[in-house]
Structures are given as structure tokens and as C-alpha cells.
Design a protein around this motif. Structure first.
Motif, PDB file in Angstrom:
ATOM      1  N   PRO A 181       1.107  -1.307  -0.281  1.00 23.79           N
ATOM      2  CA  PRO A 181       0.108  -0.215   0.108  1.00 23.79           C
ATOM      3  C   PRO A 181       0.929   1.405   0.302  1.00 23.79           C
ATOM      4  N   ASP A 182       1.631   1.275   0.862  1.00 29.10           N
ATOM      5  CA  ASP A 182       3.043   2.925   0.968  1.00 29.10           C
ATOM      6  C   ASP A 182       3.934   2.449  -0.515  1.00 29.10           C
ATOM      7  N   ARG A 183       3.246   1.633  -1.236  1.00 33.57           N
ATOM      8  CA  ARG A 183       4.391   1.687  -2.743  1.00 33.57           C
ATOM      9  C   ARG A 183       4.227   1.720  -3.951  1.00 33.57           C
ATOM     10  N   LEU A 184       2.979   1.056  -4.013  1.00 37.56           N
ATOM     11  CA  LEU A 184       2.509   1.485  -5.572  1.00 37.56           C
ATOM     12  C   LEU A 184       0.668   2.261  -5.193  1.00 37.56           C
ATOM     13  N   GLN A 185       0.955   3.373  -6.215  1.00 36.72           N
ATOM     14  CA  GLN A 185      -0.090   4.013  -6.679  1.00 36.72           C
ATOM     15  C   GLN A 185      -0.542   4.011  -8.287  1.00 36.72           C
ATOM     16  N   PHE A 186      -1.728   4.385  -8.394  1.00 36.00           N
ATOM     17  CA  PHE A 186      -2.433   3.477 -10.041  1.00 36.00           C
ATOM     18  C   PHE A 186      -3.765   4.213  -9.929  1.00 36.00           C
ATOM     19  N   THR A 187      -3.289   4.368 -11.233  1.00 29.59           N
ATOM     20  CA  THR A 187      -5.041   5.175 -12.227  1.00 29.59           C
ATOM     21  C   THR A 187      -5.018   3.929 -13.296  1.00 29.59           C
ATOM     22  N   VAL A 188      -7.006   3.706 -13.596  1.00 30.70           N
ATOM     23  CA  VAL A 188      -6.908   2.988 -14.525  1.00 30.70           C
ATOM     24  C   VAL A 188      -8.274   3.452 -15.068  1.00 30.70           C
ATOM     25  N   PRO A 189      -8.233   4.519 -16.058  1.00 23.92           N
ATOM     26  CA  PRO A 189     -10.013   5.618 -16.311  1.00 23.92           C
ATOM     27  C   PRO A 189     -10.964   4.269 -17.384  1.00 23.92           C
ATOM     28  N   GLU A 190     -11.889   5.170 -17.323  1.00 26.54           N
ATOM     29  CA  GLU A 190     -13.237   3.627 -17.425  1.00 26.54           C
ATOM     30  C   GLU A 190     -13.004   3.862 -18.977  1.00 26.54           C
ATOM     31  N   LEU A 191     -12.714   4.658 -19.886  1.00 29.51           N
ATOM     32  CA  LEU A 191     -12.480   4.912 -21.389  1.00 29.51           C
ATOM     33  C   LEU A 191     -13.913   4.462 -21.731  1.00 29.51           C
ATOM     34  N   PRO A 192     -15.338   4.912 -21.789  1.00 26.73           N
ATOM     35  CA  PRO A 192     -15.738   4.832 -21.890  1.00 26.73           C
ATOM     36  C   PRO A 192     -16.025   4.756 -23.733  1.00 26.73           C
ATOM     37  N   ALA A 193     -15.799   5.418 -24.633  1.00 25.66           N
ATOM     38  CA  ALA A 193     -15.985   5.429 -26.301  1.00 25.66           C
ATOM     39  C   ALA A 193     -15.155   4.199 -26.141  1.00 25.66           C
ATOM     40  N   LEU A 194     -14.113   3.808 -25.659  1.00 21.52           N
ATOM     41  CA  LEU A 194     -13.812   2.689 -26.301  1.00 21.52           C
ATOM     42  C   LEU A 194     -14.013   0.930 -25.501  1.00 21.52           C
ATOM     43  N   ALA A 195     -15.207   1.543 -24.414  1.00 21.96           N
ATOM     44  CA  ALA A 195     -15.088  -0.129 -24.012  1.00 21.96           C
ATOM     45  C   ALA A 195     -15.570  -1.265 -24.696  1.00 21.96           C
ATOM     46  N   ASP A 196     -16.511  -1.010 -25.604  1.00 19.92           N
ATOM     47  CA  ASP A 196     -17.014  -2.068 -26.474  1.00 19.92           C
ATOM     48  C   ASP A 196     -16.052  -2.262 -27.524  1.00 19.92           C
ATOM     49  N   LEU A 197     -14.733  -1.734 -27.076  1.00 17.87           N
ATOM     50  CA  LEU A 197     -13.470  -2.542 -28.117  1.00 17.87           C
ATOM     51  C   LEU A 197     -13.375  -4.062 -28.768  1.00 17.87           C
ATOM     52  N   ARG A 198     -13.276  -4.549 -29.117  1.00 14.66           N
ATOM     53  CA  ARG A 198     -12.823  -5.920 -28.910  1.00 14.66           C
ATOM     54  C   ARG A 198     -11.237  -6.120 -28.892  1.00 14.66           C
ATOM     55  N   PHE A 199     -10.707  -6.534 -27.562  1.00 10.50           N
ATOM     56  CA  PHE A 199      -9.991  -6.486 -27.280  1.00 10.50           C
ATOM     57  C   PHE A 199      -9.303  -7.908 -26.564  1.00 10.50           C
ATOM     58  N   PRO A 200      -8.413  -8.528 -26.860  1.00  5.16           N
ATOM     59  CA  PRO A 200      -7.502 -10.346 -26.434  1.00  5.16           C
ATOM     60  C   PRO A 200      -7.534  -9.726 -25.002  1.00  5.16           C
ATOM     61  N   ALA A 201      -8.170 -11.084 -24.181  1.00  3.96           N
ATOM     62  CA  ALA A 201      -7.698 -10.786 -23.034  1.00  3.96           C
ATOM     63  C   ALA A 201      -7.146 -11.409 -22.279  1.00  3.96           C
ATOM     64  N   MET A 202      -6.743 -10.242 -21.530  1.00  4.19           N
ATOM     65  CA  MET A 202      -5.683 -10.486 -20.875  1.00  4.19           C
ATOM     66  C   MET A 202      -4.373  -9.303 -21.437  1.00  4.19           C
ATOM     67  N   ALA A 203      -4.523  -9.385 -22.505  1.00  2.00           N
ATOM     68  CA  ALA A 203      -3.652  -8.686 -23.217  1.00  2.00           C
ATOM     69  C   ALA A 203      -2.757  -6.914 -22.268  1.00  2.00           C
ATOM     70  N   LEU A 204      -4.084  -6.305 -22.191  1.00  7.38           N
ATOM     71  CA  LEU A 204      -3.330  -5.398 -21.213  1.00  7.38           C
ATOM     72  C   LEU A 204      -2.812  -5.633 -19.870  1.00  7.38           C
ATOM     73  N   LEU A 205      -3.570  -6.621 -19.272  1.00  9.46           N
ATOM     74  CA  LEU A 205      -2.679  -7.162 -17.885  1.00  9.46           C
ATOM     75  C   LEU A 205      -1.339  -6.966 -18.040  1.00  9.46           C
ATOM     76  N   THR A 206      -0.786  -7.724 -18.799  1.00 13.25           N
ATOM     77  CA  THR A 206       0.202  -7.904 -19.406  1.00 13.25           C
ATOM     78  C   THR A 206       1.080  -7.731 -19.017  1.00 13.25           C
ATOM     79  N   LEU A 207       0.852  -6.144 -19.200  1.00 14.80           N
ATOM     80  CA  LEU A 207       1.753  -4.792 -19.238  1.00 14.80           C
ATOM     81  C   LEU A 207       1.687  -4.795 -18.655  1.00 14.80           C
TER      82      LEU A 207
END
Length: 296
Positions: A181-207
């Protein structure tokens, strides 16, 4: 009419082309005679007794045969070209279907390699937390179980979207935030305009996992992870940026990143890029550039 009727009425031993030509040869004189009967009525025999009229009638029969046969051969040539074009289209469709099946099999193979990689890395993080005697170990383990229960059934979803992928990324980072908790902060937006875009599972999670493992974990001060994306002129760019130790101190890309490059190119085409940039004063920014497929 003779040309059209010849094909279905022909005997089995005769080819379609021969039947059509024979029908025109037979019908052309009969059609000429029928024309004379219709135009002359009861005077048709006296009409044909005239040498001049008989010569004209014979000439009309010859012209009917010549033009009929020429037009028939041109029509059969056109039909043959259309059949060849249809056969080529069928072959192309079959080739495309086989290529799609091969691509799907390849994607499933690459994804099967990534899923254990992600799971074992996450379990190793939980093991380190338990080994350190942290009082949060039980809570983190329960959060991991809840996360896996929600995420694992969707990992093989062929219709996965960027919206569901961002949910997985957010859940993973929340889990990692509980571990440090003291060493990690993060920001993950909703991106509603791209929410329905087909995207391979776990691709972004890998990064994101690579950013935690190779950027934040090795840093004593920790850092921040920012996930974002935008679409400009039909092109999509997604990024994962961290303020960790940077490229110089980061381990070489492993199975996850190598497979990710192949998966994205197989999913979106050869124009897809995965770029790594060093951030100042330290950190890494990874960008995905691709042209989206049809939305869900």
C-alpha cells in the motif's frame, strides 16, 4: 427460349453446351417458318413459290443460325467465366475460413501460455506476502480468490472487450496495492468510448503485471502505474506507464511480453505495434498501436 430450355431438357448422355447448340440449329429454321406463317397467313405457300421471297427466307434462316450460334457461344463463354469466378471466390472463402481457424488455434495456444504465467506470478507475490508474516496475508488471499473467481471464466472469451479488460486490470492493481500500500499507486480510467472495442483477454493485464514486477517491485520507493488510451482517426493507442526503476534495470522481456506481441499482431494485423519508451526521470511507458476490429 430454345437456349434456356435445352439445358434442363437435354438427355443425360449429351453435354449442356451441345444440347444448346443443337436446339438453336433445330429451332432457327422452325422460327423462320413460323414468322412466315404468321406474317403471310393462308398465302404462305404462294409467298414461298416466289424465287425472290424463298431466297430471302433462306437468307433469314442462315442469319438466324449464324447469329443464334454466335450469341449462344458468347453466352456460354460468359457463363463459364462466371462459374470460374464463383469457383475462385469459393476457394478464397474456404482459404479465409481455414486461415481464421488457424489464427484462432494460434491465439488459444498463446493465451494458454500466458494464463499460467500470470497465475503463477500472482501466487508468488501472495507467497512472499505470507512468508513475510504480514497481517494482511489472509485478506490479500481472499481478494485473490475473489479476483480469480471473477476473471478466470472470461479468459477464453472470444468476444472479450477492452471494458472487461480494464476491469481485470483494476482488480489486479487493487490486489497489488493491498500487498504494498505504501509503494504502489495507480490510475485506471473507464474509457467509455473504447469500452466495447474487441480486445484480446489479458493483453493489457500482461503489461500491467510487467510494470508491477519489473518496475515497481524492484524500487525501494515504489511508484505509480498509469493506464490510458485514446482513439484518433480510426487508430487506437493504449498505454501503461510506470515510475519504477526504468528500462536499464528492468529484466529482459519474458514469455508474457513476447507472446503479447504475437497475439496482438494475429488479432489486429501486421500493422500493430508495441513500443517501449523510457520515462524521465525514471520509469517505462509501453504503447500499443493498432486499428480496431468491429465492435461488439
Amino acid at each position: 427460349m430454345a437456349y434456356s430450355a435445352a439445358a434442363p431438357l437435354r438427355p443425360s448422355w449429351m453435354s449442356q453446351q451441345s444440347a444448346r447448340l443443337l436446339a438453336i440449329i433445330i429451332v432457327a429454321p422452325l422460327a423462320s417458318m413460323a414468322t412466315a406463317v404468321i406474317t403471310q397467313g393462308p398465302h404462305v405457300f404462294s409467298y414461298l413459290q416466289s424465287v425472290e421471297m424463298l431466297t430471302g427466307h433462306i437468307l433469314m434462316v442462315v442469319l438466324a443460325l449464324v447469329f443464334g450460334l454466335v450469341m449462344a457461344m458468347l453466352a456460354m463463354r460468359g457463363e463459364r467465366k462466371e462459374r470460374e469466378r464463383a469457383d475462385q471466390l469459393q476457394v478464397a472463402l474456404e482459404k479465409n475460413r481455414l486461415e481464421r481457424e488457424l489464427l484462432d488455434a494460434r491465439l488459444r495456444l498463446l493465451q494458454a501460455q500466458i494464463e499460467p504465467h500470470f497465475l503463477f506470478n500472482t501466487l508468488a507475490n501472495v507467497e512472499a506476502l505470507v512468508a513475510s508474516g504480514s497481517p494482511n496475508a489472509g485478506l490479500v488471499l481472499r481478494q485473490l480468490i475473489a479476483y480469480l473467481r471473477a476473471a478466470m471464466p472470461q479468459l477464453n472469451d472470444a468476444d472479450a472487450t477492452l471494458g472487461t479488460e480494464l476491469q481485470r486490470v483494476r482488480a489486479y492493481l487493487e490486489l497489488m496495492h493491498m500487498r504494498m500500500p505504501d509503494r504502489l499507486q495507480f490510475t485506471v480510467p473507464e474509457l467509455p468510448a473504447l469500452a466495447d472495442l474487441r480486445f484480446p483477454a489479458m493483453a493489457l493485464l500482461t503489461l500491467v503485471e510487467n510494470a508491477v514486477r519489473h518496475g515497481i517491485d524492484p524500487s525501494m520507493a515504489g511508484g505509480r502505474i498509469e493506464v490510458g488510451g485514446q482513439s484518433v482517426a480510426g487508430k487506437v493507442m493504449l498505454w501503461v506507464a510506470d515510475t519504477g526503476v526504468g528500462i536499464a534495470e528492468t529484466a529482459q522481456p519474458g514469455t508474457g511480453l513476447s507472446n503479447l506481441r504475437v497475439r496482438l499482431q494475429a488479432f489486429y494485423g501486421s500493422g500493430t505495434r508495441l513500443d517501449l519508451h523510457e520515462q524521465a526521470p525514471h520509469g517505462v511507458r509501453v504503447e500499443l498501436h493498432f486499428t480496431p476490429m468491429d465492435t461488439k
